[in-house]
Structures are given as structure tokens and as C-alpha cells.
Motif scaffolding. Structure first.
Motif, PDB file in Angstrom:
ATOM      1  N   PRO A  25       0.833  -0.711   0.030  1.00 56.43           N
ATOM      2  CA  PRO A  25      -0.214  -0.179   0.175  1.00 56.43           C
ATOM      3  C   PRO A  25       0.648   0.953  -0.107  1.00 56.43           C
ATOM      4  O   PRO A  25       2.037   1.108   0.006  1.00 56.43           O
ATOM      5  CB  PRO A  25      -0.588   0.430   1.202  1.00 56.43           C
ATOM      6  N   ALA A  26       0.334   2.434  -0.611  1.00 56.38           N
ATOM      7  CA  ALA A  26       1.177   3.534  -0.152  1.00 56.38           C
ATOM      8  C   ALA A  26       1.469   4.118   0.954  1.00 56.38           C
ATOM      9  O   ALA A  26       1.406   3.368   1.975  1.00 56.38           O
ATOM     10  CB  ALA A  26      -0.323   4.893  -0.673  1.00 56.38           C
ATOM     11  N   GLY A  27       2.877   4.770   0.962  1.00 56.52           N
ATOM     12  CA  GLY A  27       4.068   4.891   2.347  1.00 56.52           C
ATOM     13  C   GLY A  27       4.374   3.417   2.485  1.00 56.52           C
ATOM     14  O   GLY A  27       5.196   3.532   3.491  1.00 56.52           O
ATOM     15  N   THR A  28       4.034   2.658   2.183  1.00 55.85           N
ATOM     16  CA  THR A  28       4.727   1.448   2.881  1.00 55.85           C
ATOM     17  C   THR A  28       5.872   0.601   2.489  1.00 55.85           C
ATOM     18  O   THR A  28       6.372   1.321   1.410  1.00 55.85           O
ATOM     19  CB  THR A  28       3.852  -0.012   2.266  1.00 55.85           C
ATOM     20  N   GLU A  29       6.821   0.389   3.860  1.00 53.19           N
ATOM     21  CA  GLU A  29       7.933  -0.045   3.553  1.00 53.19           C
ATOM     22  C   GLU A  29       8.481  -1.180   2.755  1.00 53.19           C
ATOM     23  O   GLU A  29       8.140  -2.230   3.442  1.00 53.19           O
ATOM     24  CB  GLU A  29       9.300   0.335   4.662  1.00 53.19           C
ATOM     25  N   ILE A  30       9.316  -0.746   1.952  1.00 50.04           N
ATOM     26  CA  ILE A  30      10.141  -1.910   0.884  1.00 50.04           C
ATOM     27  C   ILE A  30      11.205  -2.562   1.670  1.00 50.04           C
ATOM     28  O   ILE A  30      11.168  -3.813   2.531  1.00 50.04           O
ATOM     29  CB  ILE A  30       9.892  -1.926   0.029  1.00 50.04           C
ATOM     30  N   ALA A  68       5.024   2.478  -8.316  1.00 50.10           N
ATOM     31  CA  ALA A  68       6.302   3.211  -7.943  1.00 50.10           C
ATOM     32  C   ALA A  68       6.615   3.382  -6.629  1.00 50.10           C
ATOM     33  O   ALA A  68       6.114   3.331  -5.951  1.00 50.10           O
ATOM     34  CB  ALA A  68       5.614   4.930  -8.771  1.00 50.10           C
ATOM     35  N   VAL A  69       8.089   3.785  -6.651  1.00 54.05           N
ATOM     36  CA  VAL A  69       8.644   3.351  -5.500  1.00 54.05           C
ATOM     37  C   VAL A  69       9.781   4.868  -5.138  1.00 54.05           C
ATOM     38  O   VAL A  69      10.025   5.494  -6.307  1.00 54.05           O
ATOM     39  CB  VAL A  69       9.141   2.070  -5.165  1.00 54.05           C
ATOM     40  N   ARG A  70      10.050   5.310  -4.164  1.00 50.60           N
ATOM     41  CA  ARG A  70      11.000   6.662  -3.848  1.00 50.60           C
ATOM     42  C   ARG A  70      12.301   5.890  -2.832  1.00 50.60           C
ATOM     43  O   ARG A  70      11.298   4.508  -2.085  1.00 50.60           O
ATOM     44  CB  ARG A  70      10.412   7.551  -3.636  1.00 50.60           C
ATOM     45  N   VAL A  71      13.142   5.886  -3.531  1.00 53.60           N
ATOM     46  CA  VAL A  71      14.467   5.740  -2.510  1.00 53.60           C
ATOM     47  C   VAL A  71      14.698   6.974  -1.888  1.00 53.60           C
ATOM     48  O   VAL A  71      15.004   7.409  -2.676  1.00 53.60           O
ATOM     49  CB  VAL A  71      15.614   5.183  -3.893  1.00 53.60           C
ATOM     50  N   TYR A  72      15.326   6.481  -0.491  1.00 54.97           N
ATOM     51  CA  TYR A  72      15.687   7.406   0.067  1.00 54.97           C
ATOM     52  C   TYR A  72      16.290   7.149   1.541  1.00 54.97           C
ATOM     53  O   TYR A  72      16.727   6.582   1.548  1.00 54.97           O
ATOM     54  CB  TYR A  72      13.755   8.202   0.974  1.00 54.97           C
ATOM     55  N   PHE A 112      16.272   3.330   2.228  1.00 53.53           N
ATOM     56  CA  PHE A 112      15.260   2.922   2.428  1.00 53.53           C
ATOM     57  C   PHE A 112      14.525   2.778   0.735  1.00 53.53           C
ATOM     58  O   PHE A 112      14.778   3.744   0.087  1.00 53.53           O
ATOM     59  CB  PHE A 112      14.273   4.011   3.138  1.00 53.53           C
ATOM     60  N   ALA A 113      13.476   1.570   0.812  1.00 58.68           N
ATOM     61  CA  ALA A 113      13.219   1.440  -0.397  1.00 58.68           C
ATOM     62  C   ALA A 113      11.502   1.891   0.294  1.00 58.68           C
ATOM     63  O   ALA A 113      10.534   1.255   1.356  1.00 58.68           O
ATOM     64  CB  ALA A 113      13.046   0.540  -0.908  1.00 58.68           C
ATOM     65  N   GLU A 114      10.430   2.631  -0.634  1.00 61.72           N
ATOM     66  CA  GLU A 114       8.862   3.097   0.036  1.00 61.72           C
ATOM     67  C   GLU A 114       8.321   2.941  -1.644  1.00 61.72           C
ATOM     68  O   GLU A 114       7.976   3.681  -2.033  1.00 61.72           O
ATOM     69  CB  GLU A 114       9.411   4.121   0.635  1.00 61.72           C
TER      70      GLU A 114
END
Length: 210
Positions: A31-36, A53-57, A88-90
Motif C-alpha cells: 500500500p501507499a507509504g509502505t516500506e519495502i 512506483a517506488v521512492r528510494v531515500y 530506504f525503499a518505499e
């Protein structure tokens, strides 16, 4: 820009890039905002975005967030130089991820090297974008990149928020919003919604982002 350089990297033709990977794992839903995965966790598998889509930060010492990459459908991430994740990947929105585990006896260098190089090229281009002083140049380059990654279509979907874009480009959310408004007022783009726009003057946008 990105697409021209990446097009020069060819995957092996005899095998699919994941032919020797264990793809028995089903697509996992985030789900949106979940940590991978989290910074400091053990690395190993590779991840491919099936949809979403995924953001890496990384979180900086002062609590600020610096986004280093976005990954769209069909793109692979999770490469590390050692056994630990450094970011982190989320999931940005509802996202499906397929996890690929490398067979221990398999020599995957020919399959994995082109994928790793694509990620390296994107990281290098991102550094060039951050080095620009002009906010409109950063946003223009970002929009060109997003359009290229979605097949060069004039209508571009932006799964990430304005805050995400700011944390990726080193800009405040207010600055990002002002640049979008300026591009709209100049007739370069047409805003279709918070997460969607149409590029009306592609050549102008390209000139801004170079």
C-alpha cells in the motif's frame, strides 16, 4: 537525455535478464507509504516494479529526507555494493513488487551488469541535475526524464507528490509548485491534475532542461 544514454546499453539477447533468477515468489502488494526495505537491513534480492512506483531515500542527520531515485513499472532496484541496504525503499502509491532471488550457483554478471549500469547512469544524471542553480532547469529536466521513461508520451503521469519532487531535486515544495505554475503560464505544460500533466512545448522544455 537519460533515454539516449541508456539506449546504448543492450541486454543479452540469448536470455531474458531474469532467466536464472528464482521468480517463484508471487507479486507482493505494498500500500501507499509502505516500506519495502530499510536502510541498514540485509541486502540480497532484487526488486522489480510490476505496477505503481517506488521512492528510494535517505534520512539526513537533521531529519530532512533526500530522495535519490524513483522507480516506475518495469524498472529494477535493490542493487548494493555490499550486503547492506544504504537507503530506504518505499511504495509511493499502491505498488506491486516482484522479488527476484539470485541462485547461489548462477553466474549472473552478464544479466545483472546492464541493469546495474542503467541505475548508475540515472544516478550520475541526477547529480548533474542537482548541480544546476536554476530551479526551473531542475524541474524541466525532471519532467523530460519522466516523459522519456513513460515512452515519450506528451501526457505524463506523476505518481509522486510535489514534496517528493522537491526532496528529489533539492527544492522546497513551494518552489516546485511555483515552477509548475510558471511552466503552465508560459504554455509549456498543461496541468491535468495534481499527478498528471501534458507537455505542450516539448522543445522548449528540452532547452530548459539541458
Amino acid at each position: 537525455m537519460y533515454a539516449q544514454q541508456i539506449a546504448n546499453i543492450e541486454l543479452p539477447t540469448q536470455q531474458a535478464p531474469f532467466a536464472l533468477l528464482d521468480a517463484t515468489q508471487p507479486v507482493s502488494f505494498f500500500p501507499a507509504g509502505t516500506e519495502i526495505y530499510a536502510q541498514g537491513e540485509k541486502a540480497g534480492p532484487l526488486y522489480q516494479v510490476e505496477f505503481g512506483a517506488v521512492r528510494v531515500y535517505r534520512l539526513l542527520a537533521d531529519g530532512r529526507r533526500q530522495i535519490s531515485a524513483f522507480h516506475m513499472a518495469g524498472e529494477t532496484f535493490g542493487f548494493e555494493a555490499d550486503a547492506t541496504h544504504h537507503f530506504f525503499a518505499e511504495a509511493i502509491n499502491a505498488t506491486g513488487i516482484r522479488v527476484f532471488r539470485i541462485a547461489s550457483a548462477a553466474d549472473m554478471s552478464r544479466q545483472l551488469l546492464p541493469l546495474a549500469l542503467k541505475g548508475l547512469i540515472r544516478a550520475q544524471e541526477h547529480l548533474l541535475v542537482l548541480g544546476r542553480q536554476n530551479a526551473i532547469e531542475r524541474v524541466a529536466a525532471f519532467l523530460v526524464d519522466m516523459a522519456e521513461r513513460q515512452g515519450g508520451l506528451r501526457q505524463v503521469e506523476l505518481p509522486m507528490s510535489r514534496m517528493d519532487i522537491g526532496d528529489y531535486l533539492g527544492l522546497t515544495i513551494e518552489t516546485v509548485s511555483r515552477v509548475f505554475t510558471r511552466l503552465k503560464d508560459k504554455g509549456v505544460i498543461r496541468l491535468l491534475g495534481l499527478r498528471s500533466l501534458e507537455i505542450l512545448k516539448q522543445d522548449v522544455l528540452l532547452d530548459m532542461g539541458e
